[in-house]
Design a protein around this motif. Structure first.
Motif, mmCIF file in Angstrom:
data_model
loop_
_atom_site.group_PDB
_atom_site.id
_atom_site.type_symbol
_atom_site.label_atom_id
_atom_site.label_comp_id
_atom_site.label_asym_id
_atom_site.label_seq_id
_atom_site.Cartn_x
_atom_site.Cartn_y
_atom_site.Cartn_z
ATOM 1 N N ALA A 164 1.517 7.078 -6.552
ATOM 2 C CA ALA A 164 0.346 8.021 -6.753
ATOM 3 C C ALA A 164 0.999 9.484 -6.609
ATOM 4 N N CYS A 165 1.594 9.784 -5.512
ATOM 5 C CA CYS A 165 2.170 10.913 -5.032
ATOM 6 C C CYS A 165 3.130 11.354 -6.398
ATOM 7 N N CYS A 166 4.060 10.479 -6.852
ATOM 8 C CA CYS A 166 4.980 10.874 -7.673
ATOM 9 C C CYS A 166 4.343 11.316 -9.012
ATOM 10 N N LYS A 221 0.618 -1.216 0.063
ATOM 11 C CA LYS A 221 0.122 -0.032 -0.117
ATOM 12 C C LYS A 221 0.636 1.106 -0.048
ATOM 13 N N GLN A 222 2.029 1.000 0.485
ATOM 14 C CA GLN A 222 2.853 2.323 0.621
ATOM 15 C C GLN A 222 3.530 2.519 -0.556
ATOM 16 N N ARG A 223 3.810 1.587 -1.516
ATOM 17 C CA ARG A 223 4.350 1.683 -2.623
ATOM 18 C C ARG A 223 3.441 2.314 -3.645
ATOM 19 N N LEU A 224 2.213 1.991 -3.585
ATOM 20 C CA LEU A 224 0.934 2.357 -4.536
ATOM 21 C C LEU A 224 1.027 4.041 -4.087
ATOM 22 N N THR A 225 0.724 4.364 -2.925
ATOM 23 C CA THR A 225 0.620 5.530 -2.332
ATOM 24 C C THR A 225 1.719 6.471 -2.804
ATOM 25 N N LEU A 226 3.038 6.099 -2.765
ATOM 26 C CA LEU A 226 4.308 6.812 -3.047
ATOM 27 C C LEU A 226 4.005 6.917 -4.739
#
Length: 66
Positions: free
Chosen positions: A9-11, A2-7
């Motif tokens: 999306a932010c990038c 989930k952290q990778r997906l959030t990162l």
């Protein structure tokens, strides 16, 4: 995960924000004269020629060491 997906999306959001500006193209050369522009091109060609000569000398040196 989930952290990778959030990162990601932010990038992606940051890249879209930065890359999609309404700014107009700018003149990087500014207000230089034709003679100054010609002098720059001459120096650039001179520098490129020196690099070609250095590459040839290096290749010749490497060939002789074999």
């Amino acid at each position: 995960m989930k952290q990778r997906l959030t990162l990601f999306a932010c990038c992606a959001a940051l890249a879209l924000t930065v890359g999609c500006g309404d700014s107009q193209p700018t003149n990087l050369a500014g207000d230089i004269s034709d003679s100054e522009f010609d002098e720059y091109n001459r120096m650039l060609q001179e520098s490129q020629q020196q690099m070609v000569e250095a590459d040839k000398a290096m290749a010749k040196e490497m060939k002789s060491k074999r």
